[in-house]
Each structure stands twice: as C-alpha cells, then as structure tokens.
Design a protein around this motif. Structure first.
Motif, PDB file in Angstrom:
ATOM      1  N   VAL A 860     -49.033 -50.070  -5.191  1.00 54.77           N
ATOM      2  CA  VAL A 860     -50.428 -49.741  -4.849  1.00 54.77           C
ATOM      3  C   VAL A 860     -51.369 -50.423  -5.831  1.00 54.77           C
ATOM      4  N   LEU A 861     -50.990 -50.406  -7.107  1.00 62.48           N
ATOM      5  CA  LEU A 861     -51.815 -51.032  -8.132  1.00 62.48           C
ATOM      6  C   LEU A 861     -51.938 -52.532  -7.872  1.00 62.48           C
ATOM      7  N   MET A 862     -50.847 -53.157  -7.471  1.00 64.41           N
ATOM      8  CA  MET A 862     -50.861 -54.614  -7.252  1.00 64.41           C
ATOM      9  C   MET A 862     -51.647 -54.984  -6.002  1.00 64.41           C
ATOM     10  N   THR A 863     -51.536 -54.177  -4.948  1.00 59.98           N
ATOM     11  CA  THR A 863     -52.248 -54.506  -3.709  1.00 59.98           C
ATOM     12  C   THR A 863     -53.749 -54.269  -3.840  1.00 59.98           C
ATOM     13  N   SER A 864     -54.126 -53.505  -4.844  1.00 58.85           N
ATOM     14  CA  SER A 864     -55.555 -53.251  -5.018  1.00 58.85           C
ATOM     15  C   SER A 864     -56.284 -54.446  -5.615  1.00 58.85           C
ATOM     16  N   ASP A 865     -55.535 -55.393  -6.183  1.00 57.02           N
ATOM     17  CA  ASP A 865     -56.149 -56.576  -6.814  1.00 57.02           C
ATOM     18  C   ASP A 865     -55.836 -57.788  -5.951  1.00 57.02           C
ATOM     19  N   CYS A 866     -56.869 -58.321  -5.293  1.00 62.46           N
ATOM     20  CA  CYS A 866     -56.681 -59.464  -4.396  1.00 62.46           C
ATOM     21  C   CYS A 866     -56.494 -60.773  -5.143  1.00 62.46           C
ATOM     22  N   SER A 867     -56.722 -60.766  -6.468  1.00 58.74           N
ATOM     23  CA  SER A 867     -56.658 -62.009  -7.238  1.00 58.74           C
ATOM     24  C   SER A 867     -55.251 -62.342  -7.720  1.00 58.74           C
ATOM     25  N   VAL A 868     -54.270 -61.538  -7.377  1.00 57.16           N
ATOM     26  CA  VAL A 868     -52.906 -61.785  -7.824  1.00 57.16           C
ATOM     27  C   VAL A 868     -52.381 -63.065  -7.190  1.00 57.16           C
ATOM     28  N   ASP A 869     -51.875 -64.012  -8.049  1.00 61.53           N
ATOM     29  CA  ASP A 869     -51.355 -65.297  -7.581  1.00 61.53           C
ATOM     30  C   ASP A 869     -49.920 -65.111  -7.105  1.00 61.53           C
ATOM     31  N   LYS A 870     -49.702 -65.557  -5.855  1.00 61.62           N
ATOM     32  CA  LYS A 870     -48.361 -65.399  -5.285  1.00 61.62           C
ATOM     33  C   LYS A 870     -47.300 -66.178  -6.061  1.00 61.62           C
ATOM     34  N   ASN A 871     -47.718 -67.236  -6.785  1.00 60.82           N
ATOM     35  CA  ASN A 871     -46.753 -68.053  -7.521  1.00 60.82           C
ATOM     36  C   ASN A 871     -46.112 -67.305  -8.685  1.00 60.82           C
ATOM     37  N   TYR A 872     -46.774 -66.268  -9.180  1.00 62.97           N
ATOM     38  CA  TYR A 872     -46.273 -65.541 -10.342  1.00 62.97           C
ATOM     39  C   TYR A 872     -45.777 -64.145  -9.984  1.00 62.97           C
ATOM     40  N   CYS A 932     -58.058 -48.843 -12.257  1.00 63.06           N
ATOM     41  CA  CYS A 932     -57.618 -48.900 -10.856  1.00 63.06           C
ATOM     42  C   CYS A 932     -57.484 -47.478 -10.320  1.00 63.06           C
ATOM     43  N   PRO A 933     -58.608 -46.814 -10.030  1.00 65.97           N
ATOM     44  CA  PRO A 933     -58.543 -45.424  -9.548  1.00 65.97           C
ATOM     45  C   PRO A 933     -57.819 -45.290  -8.213  1.00 65.97           C
ATOM     46  N   GLU A 934     -57.726 -46.372  -7.447  1.00 70.37           N
ATOM     47  CA  GLU A 934     -57.041 -46.290  -6.155  1.00 70.37           C
ATOM     48  C   GLU A 934     -55.570 -45.869  -6.320  1.00 70.37           C
ATOM     49  N   ALA A 935     -54.974 -46.170  -7.476  1.00 64.98           N
ATOM     50  CA  ALA A 935     -53.549 -45.890  -7.658  1.00 64.98           C
ATOM     51  C   ALA A 935     -53.283 -44.571  -8.353  1.00 64.98           C
ATOM     52  N   VAL A 936     -54.350 -43.816  -8.721  1.00 69.02           N
ATOM     53  CA  VAL A 936     -54.124 -42.653  -9.553  1.00 69.02           C
ATOM     54  C   VAL A 936     -53.425 -41.533  -8.803  1.00 69.02           C
ATOM     55  N   TYR A 972     -68.133 -42.578  -4.259  1.00 69.94           N
ATOM     56  CA  TYR A 972     -67.441 -42.142  -3.031  1.00 69.94           C
ATOM     57  C   TYR A 972     -65.914 -42.187  -3.212  1.00 69.94           C
ATOM     58  N   LEU A 973     -65.406 -43.176  -3.963  1.00 74.56           N
ATOM     59  CA  LEU A 973     -63.966 -43.246  -4.230  1.00 74.56           C
ATOM     60  C   LEU A 973     -63.519 -42.059  -5.076  1.00 74.56           C
ATOM     61  N   HIS A 974     -64.367 -41.697  -6.045  1.00 76.67           N
ATOM     62  CA  HIS A 974     -64.006 -40.564  -6.891  1.00 76.67           C
ATOM     63  C   HIS A 974     -64.024 -39.261  -6.108  1.00 76.67           C
ATOM     64  N   VAL A 975     -64.995 -39.149  -5.176  1.00 78.84           N
ATOM     65  CA  VAL A 975     -65.060 -37.939  -4.324  1.00 78.84           C
ATOM     66  C   VAL A 975     -63.813 -37.834  -3.469  1.00 78.84           C
ATOM     67  N   SER A 976     -63.397 -38.962  -2.903  1.00 75.77           N
ATOM     68  CA  SER A 976     -62.185 -38.958  -2.082  1.00 75.77           C
ATOM     69  C   SER A 976     -60.962 -38.553  -2.910  1.00 75.77           C
ATOM     70  N   LEU A 977     -60.873 -39.083  -4.134  1.00 73.83           N
ATOM     71  CA  LEU A 977     -59.733 -38.742  -5.004  1.00 73.83           C
ATOM     72  C   LEU A 977     -59.777 -37.268  -5.398  1.00 73.83           C
ATOM     73  N   LEU A 978     -61.035 -36.737  -5.584  1.00 74.49           N
ATOM     74  CA  LEU A 978     -61.172 -35.328  -5.943  1.00 74.49           C
ATOM     75  C   LEU A 978     -60.683 -34.435  -4.823  1.00 74.49           C
ATOM     76  N   LYS A 979     -61.030 -34.809  -3.584  1.00 71.72           N
ATOM     77  CA  LYS A 979     -60.586 -34.004  -2.430  1.00 71.72           C
ATOM     78  C   LYS A 979     -59.056 -33.975  -2.348  1.00 71.72           C
ATOM     79  N   GLU A 980     -58.414 -35.160  -2.574  1.00 75.87           N
ATOM     80  CA  GLU A 980     -56.939 -35.192  -2.508  1.00 75.87           C
ATOM     81  C   GLU A 980     -56.332 -34.353  -3.634  1.00 75.87           C
ATOM     82  N   THR A 981     -56.973 -34.407  -4.793  1.00 73.97           N
ATOM     83  CA  THR A 981     -56.475 -33.623  -5.921  1.00 73.97           C
ATOM     84  C   THR A 981     -56.597 -32.131  -5.651  1.00 73.97           C
ATOM     85  N   LEU A 982     -57.790 -31.690  -5.073  1.00 71.18           N
ATOM     86  CA  LEU A 982     -57.979 -30.278  -4.752  1.00 71.18           C
ATOM     87  C   LEU A 982     -56.973 -29.809  -3.715  1.00 71.18           C
TER      88      LEU A 982
END
Length: 1021
Positions: A860-872, A932-936, A972-982
């Motif tokens: 999840v952490l890796m897919t959140s960053d679009c700048s990852v080079d496929k060569n590495y 990377c809050p998306e992966a928390v 809005y991302l933090h609100v969404s994460l808060l709802k999942e946490t609750l």
C-alpha cells in the motif's frame, strides 16, 4: 647389513713432531692437540698454516693416565699418578704457558683466591687440584656447558664449571663439587656426560641416565643421599649367590639384556643422588631417570682373550638447534679466553645451549657397535658389524671412524636423518623428505694403517697413534672367572711404559664434504643403467653427508655454506631422479626431493630419458606422481608445446584417468589443441567420468574456435551433470596464475551464454570445499571485469544463490550484509544491474525462508507513490524481503540503511520495516501519518494486534483527532482514517470504555453512529 664401498673420505696426512712417545692423546677443541708422555703435555696447532707446530708444553705433577679437554672453559683435565697415588687436576689458562720457565699457579678447587693475587693469574697457567675420597677411574667433560664428571669405583662426582667474577674485565674459572651419584653393582670403565645425561660403561654393561632438576628448589632441598631408583631386592641375593658359586671350576654368565625406560630398574643397579652444591645453585639435579640398560654376554670361545669381550668407546654426541639451524654445539672462541683470562660467557649464549633436542649414544664391542638416539625416545638406530676386531671408535655427526690393528674404517651414520625428523615438522610430507634412519649403514673406506693404537677426532681432522707391534710375548692366561666378574671392572694401574721404537702420531685430514659427495655421485653412476637400489642407497648416503655438514656448519663461511647448499639441492635432484625411475614402494618421494632441489617441472622433464618409440615407452610411478602433483599445484610455470605434449603422452600411457585433470592445468595451456583432443578421444570412458571428458573436450573446442563442437558437447549432458563435472575439476572454470585468479575461456563463454550454469557450478565448488568464499567473490569480479569496489550483478546472483542453498560454511550475517549493502547502494545511486538478475524477488521468497514475505501494508505504501521507478522495484522488493526475514538481526542492519533518503519510498519503507521489527510501533505510526497516511490503517490492521491492540485508541485515535482538528490539505483523508479507526475501536471496546476514549470537545453528531453501534453490539451479545 653393512654395505662396503671404496671411496676416499681421508685426504692428506701430517706427522706430529712429538719429542717422546705419546701415552695419551686428546683434541683441544678446534685449534689444539694435546699429547701426554710421562709427566709432560705438549700442545700442537691443528689449523691453517701452523698445522703440527708446537704451541706450548707444560709439566704435570704426575704421569698422565687419562686426560680430557673441554672447549667450554678451554681447560684440560687429567688423571695423574705419582708415587702410586692417583690425583685429579685441571689445567686452566694453558695458552699463557709460552715457555718452560713461565710461572704456574696451583690452587684448590672451590678455593676463593684473594683479590690481591687475582690480577697475577691473568697471564699465567693455573692448576686446580681436585681432591677425591676415592681414586678417579675415568673422566668426561660436558661438550655444551663444560661441567666435569669423574668416575670412581662406587660413585660419580659432578664438578660444575663456574666463573668467579673478580671485576668487570676479569673472571677466574673455577669448579664446584655439586653432586655425587652413588652407584651400586657397576664399576665404571668409561663415562660420558652431556647436559644432564650420564652414560656409564663397565666391561659388559652400559647404563644411560638422565639427571632432572626440580624447577622449585624449595620443595626438595635436602643434601642427604637420595635414592631415586629402587633396584629389585633379589638382585643382592643373586649377587651373593654368584660370589659363593665362583671358583676356579665355575663361571657365572648373566644373560644378555636390553631394558628401556622404567624397566631399567630390573638391572639391579642402584643409583642415589647426593647434592653437595650451594643453596643458590642455578641447576640442581634432584631426580634421576633411567633411559637405557644394556648387558652383553661373552662368547665362550673368547674366554682367554679378555679384550675380545670388553666394551669400548662410550660417547654421547649432542646436536643442537640454535637460531633456526641445527648445529653441533659451538663454544665461544678459546682465543678470547687467552686474551682476557677467563671470560664469563654470555648468559644468552648459555641459555641457548641448555636444551639438547637430539642426543646420540654410541658404544662398541670389538666386533659390533651400537648407536642409540636419546631425548624424546630411546631407540636403537644402527648396528655396525666390523670386518675385524676393533680397538677404538669415535662418533661424529657425519661418520663413525673405527680403528683396528691394521686399518682405519669409515662408516656412515644416521644422526642427520634423525635430527631432521625431530626438528622439521614438514619432514616426510610432500614438501620435504630425508632418507630413513633404518637405512643400511655402509663402510665408505677401509684404509690400511699398520699398528693403530688410538684415535680421536675434531672438525675435519683425525688423530691417529700408531706403533709397531713388539715381538709376541707369552701372556699369562687369566682365569675366565676374573674376566667375567664385575669386581674386575675397575681400572688397574699399568706397568710403567718402556719406550719402543716405531711409533708415529698422525693428523689425517678428512675429505671436504662437497668433494666426497661428488665422488659418491660419480660412483653411483655405475649403477644408474641397471636401475638397482644400490644407486639409490649411495645417493642417499651422499645426501645425508651434505645434510650433516650443513647441521655442523656453525663455523662455515658464506662461500662454503653456499657451495654446500648448492650441492645439497643437487643431491635432492639426484634422489628425485632415482625415485622417479625405480619402481619402489617409496616412489612417491620423487615429489619432495624434486621440490627440495629447486628444479622446475620443465627441468625435471628434460632429465627424463625419452626413447624414439615414445608411444611404447613405459613410465614409473614416481615420475607420474610428481608430474600429477605438480600440475595440481599452482607452479606459475608454462610448459612449452613440446613439453606439454610429453606430459600428455606420459599420462595417456601411464594413468589415462588423470588426463582430463592434467589438460586442465594452467601449466598445460600451450599444448596443441589437436594433440589434446586426440588423446581425449582415445580415452576409454570406463573408469573416467564421461561428463568430465565432455567438459574437457568443450574447453579444447573453445580454444580451437569450433563453436559447433562446443555446443554439441555442452548439450550432451544435463545442467546438473555439468555442475558435477565442474566439481570434479574446478580448473575448467577457475585457475590461478602468479597468485591471481584467472577465469578460463570456458567460464567467460558461460558468463555470456549460460550464467545460471556458471553460478550453480561455482556454488557447487564452494559447497564441496573446492573454492573459498573470498576466492569465489574475486572470481566473479575478475570475470566481469570489475575492480574490487564494484559488485557485478553476477556476483549478487551468486550471493542470492548462496542464501537459497543455505551453505553450512557461509556466515549468514556476512551474506545479509553483502546483499543489503548492494541493494541499498543501487537504490541510493539509482544504479541498474549490469545484467538481468537470474531470480526475481518473488522467486527468492518462494525458494528461500531467509527471504521473508513482505507485509501487505508495504505494498500500500509503495502504490501510494507514483514516482517509484520500475527499474529499481526488484532491488527494493528484495531489500524489503530481507528485512522481513526472521533470520535477520535488524538492529545490526540499521546503520547500512543510512544512504537511503527518507524522502523516497525505499528509504521510508525500509526504516518503517526496521522500526516495526524492533516493535517501535508508535514511532512508525507517527512516521506514516506524516509521510504516507494512506498506509496507516493497513499498517495498524497488520501490526497492532494482541498486546499492541491498545495502540488503536491510545495512539492512533488521538493522533487522528488532533490532525482532523488542525485541518489542512489532508483534512478529508484524515477524517476518512478517523472513521475507519472509530469503527475498529467500537468493535473492540465496551460502551463505557469507548466513551472514555472519545475526545471531550468532539462533535456529538460525528461520533453518535459509532456510539449507537457500540451499544447495539452489547445488547446483541
């Protein structure tokens, strides 16, 4: 068995111009000869241009019955008779006696001279009186330390040599009566003493003892007689019974006996020690160890002639090991003693001479001599059978010289062979060899010499006393009873000597070792054509002669030593030739002898006798063994095309199974490929590995440039069998030249065409201990043309294969460090692999438990960053998989992640993984919320379980509430994460606890659905 040769060990001779007929003769070290006649002693020079010139003469106080010289201390000791009384005297500083009128000082042993008289002793000879309670029978000086041992009827008295220091420039030689050895049931006729070893000889018995000193003097420090050997009680009974039975009609003969070690106590000879030295004496002998007892029985036919049944020529010969060289003891120059009076020896020099690594004991009957090796073990080395009755013998490191009434005989000895094996750990290996101690001795020469009476030896000179035999005088026949009785073993005072004409004293020069060696080699050539072992025996004797000369080379000049070493190497070459040509059980010795000779493989091949019909020529095992072993070693020697062809011919004819191995040697690189291929095609595969022959043919095909033949051979076996073939002969892939690793043409080709086979083959070599870890790493770097600091992808593939194979001889931690360092370096430098990796991260995770499964939240952490080079991506996945490995100690790996920036996905994921493995969850939550809050939530679902589940509401819920309050771009991302946490917390807590974790200043409408869900959950349950 004694072999007889007709060589010339004796050279020129000179007559010593004595004024009177000699009665006693002894050698004065390296530069003097003492001749005693009546009450006068003459000293003659025996070196250089002054040979046979009289140096000095001095009068003794009585007729000399026996004398001995000690090079340590440069003194002469004599047993003298005057008015039917026996005296013992030592003559010190005799070199200062330049004329008959020179002053002489007489002093008592151990007597302290007043300081006012000391200076006058510097330039005058001193006579030291040694009073004895019993008449002395025989004497012996220690050749190493100069101590004096005196033999009496029932005891031995030890006088320790010491130096009374007068001032810084002058010290006086003196003696101290330090030990009395009480002996019973044996009367010494001859004794020999050397650094604590005592040999006692009667008419028919020899006893060898070792005096031992106690390292802690305080434990056993009594001065009373101390019995250290308990003879059997019945011995006295036997002795009493013997004396009762002895009469004119009966003779009691004791049976011959040889006893070693503790069994010597059965001899019935009692030994007691009585210490008489001072308290502060450095060496104090307190115990005695029995080493050897030998008793002989006479032949009945010799009852009348007593001399035919008596032992003679007892001698202890020490050979030391000093400064890395084995030498016969060397004593400080006597000339320095003459210049400065008695100079106190250097303590360091004395300490070097205290231990005797090798000691030899010799004694002889009239027709046979015995040579024993002592110290580490007591062992009979050689038995010498004389062709006629001997009078006297003298042992040297090189020879045994024996005199009879008509001849001077020279026998070879095995001392140098024994010492070589004692001192050199590499002896009798593939590196070094030496002729065996058990080899038959030989007589090099039986030189006619009329009327020989006495012999002594020093350095390269032999002293001979001859006297024409008087007319036969009828002798009174003695009773056999007296002949065999122990009580008759004492020395009887001789009848005053009547001068007779026809005597001479000769100094015979022995032949130089190198000259005698060359004669022995020439002599051996007569046996070479018939391939007999006589040639081998004589060359072995020549080799031992040179080895003994080198051991006794303390006084050799650089040129002489260089000549000896050159001859020694030449003799090793001759022995190598013998063992390579003769079909003997010891043919493998050709290898160490050729190595010791310094000959190259090409030079050895040039010495082989090649016949015109080479195909039908046979070759002995020794030559084949030497060549085979030499080619297995890295000789750094390229054979010419002609020599390489000869080697291939030898192995095709003598040992075809080894031909593929021989052709793989780097020394054979110049062989014609067609010749090699012709011999390979003739191989009968029965007994030879087919895959090994195939790989050898493939290597030859590459050398010829025939790629079609190469592909055909490589396809004829599976990869697994090919790996097995490389294990059988690693040099098909890896060779060494001048200490450097050199990949073969076959390895270079496999790198391009079959890298997987190459990696698997090297892995197989390492698994079978055919190659080391560092050597394998260097091989891949050289193969890929990289320097020491650059790691090619093929080497990374090899490391990954090592980790998958789980080799027992590879350290896992080192392997983890190598791989992680390389992955991190590539990711930090954004460096792509130079070749396509052989395995992907998924392949490694499926094949090896050391590559752990990557946690889901990492993806999840890796897919959140679009700048990852496929060569590495592959390197990053492998790095993450290793960090997830249960075998990895994460704490030790954190420093290696420093090059990775936290601003990149690689750096972020690696650090969060490490902190997670270290159970630092709160720090990981902070990092993910920040970067990377998306992966928390995925992280929390994976990691916050069991004992760490409390962090959902203790850490994650408060952090999210705080970030929602602060707003910002990610509101809005933090609100969404808060709802999942609750939602998760509401499921896990009861209503009261859930209310307690909610923020007090929160909006009720936002949290109401979760409160309702929590209350319904309780009512449902």
């Amino acid at each position: 068995m004694v072999r007889l040769y007709n060589l010339h060990p004796f050279g020129s001779q000179q007559v010593v111009p004595c004024q009177r007929e000699p009665e006693q003769v002894c050698c004065g070290g390296s530069d003097a000869l003492f001749v005693a006649s009546g009450c006068k002693v003459e000293a003659f020079a025996v070196q250089g241009t002054e040979l046979c010139r009289q140096r000095c003469s001095f009068s003794t106080l009585g007729r000399v019955l026996c004398m001995a010289y000690s090079e340590a201390g440069d003194y002469l000791v004599a047993i003298e008779e005057k008015n039917k009384t026996i005296f013992l005297r030592a003559y010190v500083n005799w070199r200062s006696k330049r004329s008959d009128n020179s002053r002489v000082c007489i002093r008592m042993v151990g007597h302290q001279v007043e300081a006012s008289f000391c200076e006058s002793f510097r330039d005058q000879m001193s006579i030291i009186e040694m009073p004895m309670s019993e008449a002395p029978l025989c004497i012996s000086c220690c050749p190493v330390k100069g101590d004096l041992l005196v033999g009496c009827t029932n005891k031995l008295v030890l006088f320790t040599l010491k130096y009374d220091i007068i001032n810084e420039e002058f010290s006086m030689l003196n003696f101290e009566r330090s030990l009395i050895i009480h002996i019973g049931n044996i009367t010494p006729v001859e004794i020999s003493f050397c650094v604590g070893y005592v040999a006692i000889m009667s008419d028919l018995e020899v006893l060898l003892l070792k005096l031992e000193s106690d390292p802690t003097h305080g434990e056993r420090d009594d001065h009373h007689p101390q019995e250290t050997s308990n003879p059997l009680k019945h011995t006295e009974d036997v002795s009493n019974e013997t004396s009762q039975l002895e009469s004119e009609d009966f003779v009691i003969c004791l049976k011959p006996m040889e006893l070693l070690g503790e069994k010597c106590e059965q001899s019935g000879i009692s030994v007691k020690l009585e210490s008489t030295g001072l308290e502060d004496e450095k060496v104090k002998y307190l115990r005695v160890q029995h080493l050897l007892y030998r008793r002989f029985a006479p032949d009945i036919s010799f009852y009348v002639l007593s001399d035919n049944v008596k032992l003679h020529s007892l001698q202890l010969l020490p050979i030391h090991h000093t400064d890395g060289e084995t030498v016969v003891p060397q004593i400080p120059s006597p000339q320095s003693l003459a210049r400065h009076g008695s100079i106190h020896p250097d303590e360091k020099d004395l300490s070097q001479k205290k231990e005797v690594p090798s000691l030899f004991c010799f004694f002889s009957l009239p027709h046979v001599g015995y040579l024993y090796m002592v110290v580490k073990s007591v062992e009979l080395m050689s038995v010498y059978w004389y062709p006629e009755k001997s009078r006297q013998a003298v042992l040297t490191p090189q020879f045994l010289h024996v005199i009879t009434s008509q001849s001077l005989q020279c026998f070879t000895v095995r001392c140098s062979a024994a010492v070589a094996r004692e001192e050199d750990l590499y002896m009798d290996t593939t590196l070094k060899a030496c002729p065996p101690v058990s080899m038959d001795v030989c007589a090099l020469r039986i030189q006619l010499f009329i009327g020989l009476k006495a012999i002594c030896h020093f350095k390269n000179h032999i002293i001979l006393l001859t006297k024409a035999e008087p007319e036969a005088i009828p002798e009174r026949r003695e009773s056999p009873k007296r002949l065999l009785s122990r009580k008759d073993a004492s020395v009887r005072s001789g009848i005053p000597h009547v001068p007779e004409a026809g005597w001479n004293l000769y100094i015979v020069n022995t032949t130089a070792p190198v000259q005698l060696y060359k004669e022995m080699v020439d002599y051996s050539n007569s046996y070479k054509t018939v391939k007999t072992e006589s040639c081998l025996h004589l060359l072995s004797e020549a080799h031992l002669l040179l080895r003994a000369a080198l051991m006794d080379g303390g006084q050799l000049g650089p040129a002489e030593k260089a000549e000896l070493l050159e001859a020694f190497r030449e003799s090793c070459g001759h022995l190598g030739d013998c063992y390579s040509r003769l079909d003997t059980e010891q043919s493998h010795l050709a290898l160490p002898y050729y190595k010791m000779s310094g000959l190259s493989l090409a030079q050895v091949l040039a010495r082989v006798d090649w016949t015109e019909e080479s195909e039908s020529q046979t070759y002995e095992r020794g030559l084949v063994f030497y060549i085979n072993h030499s080619l297995y070693e890295n000789l750094d020697e390229e054979l010419t095309e002609e020599s390489a062809a000869k080697v291939a011919q030898i192995f095709h004819a003598a040992e075809p199974k080894q031909l593929p191995h021989v052709l793989s040697s780097p020394s054979m690189k110049n062989i014609d490929p067609l010749t090699a291929l012709r011999y390979l095609r003739k191989l009968d595969t029965c007994g030879v590995s087919p895959v090994l022959v195939t790989l050898t043919k493939a290597a030859v095909a590459l050398k010829m440039g025939d790629l079609d033949m190469y592909r055909h051979e490589m396809k004829s076996h599976s990869e697994m069998k090919l790996v097995y073939g490389f294990i059988l002969e690693p040099r098909l892939l890896i060779q060494q030249w001048k200490g450097q690793i050199v990949p073969t043409e076959l390895a270079i080709n496999l790198k391009e065409t079959q890298p997987g086979l190459l990696v698997a083959s090297v892995l197989g070599l390492q698994k079978n201990n055919k190659i080391g870890t560092e050597e394998a790493d260097s091989f891949f770097k050289v193969l890929c043309g990289k320097d020491e600091d650059t790691v090619p992808q093929l080497l990374v593939d090899f490391w990954e294969a090592q980790l998958v194979a789980c080799l027992p001889n590879v350290e896992l931690e080192d392997l983890f460090l190598k791989l992680i360092s390389q992955y991190v370096w590539r990711l930090s430098k954004r460096q792509c692999p130079d070749t396509i990796p052989l395995r992907t991260a998924e392949d490694l995770m499926n094949a090896c438990s050391h590559y752990g499964l990557i946690y889901p939240w990492v993806r999840v952490l890796m897919t959140s960053d679009c700048s990852v080079d496929k060569n590495y991506t592959e390197d990053l996945l492998k790095l993450q998989s290793l960090i997830c490995s249960p075998s990895l100690d994460v704490a030790s790996m954190i420093p290696f992640l420093e090059p990775l920036s936290e601003d990149t996905v690689a750096g972020l994921s690696a650090r969060v993984l490490c902190h997670t493995r270290s159970q630092e969850y709160e720090q990981c939550i902070d990092t993910l919320l920040e970067r990377c809050p998306e992966a928390v939530i995925a992280y929390a679902n994976q990691e916050l379980k069991d004992d760490h589940w409390i962090l959902w509401w203790k850490k994650l819920l408060p952090e999210l509430c705080q970030r929602v309050k602060c707003g910002g771009e990610r509101h809005y991302l933090h609100v969404s994460l808060l709802k999942e946490t609750l939602s998760v917390v509401a499921v896990g807590l009861n209503l009261r606890d859930f209310l307690n974790v909610l923020p007090e200043d929160g909006v009720a409408a936002f949290f109401l659905p979760y409160l309702l869900f929590c209350s319904r959950k309780k009512s449902l349950t």
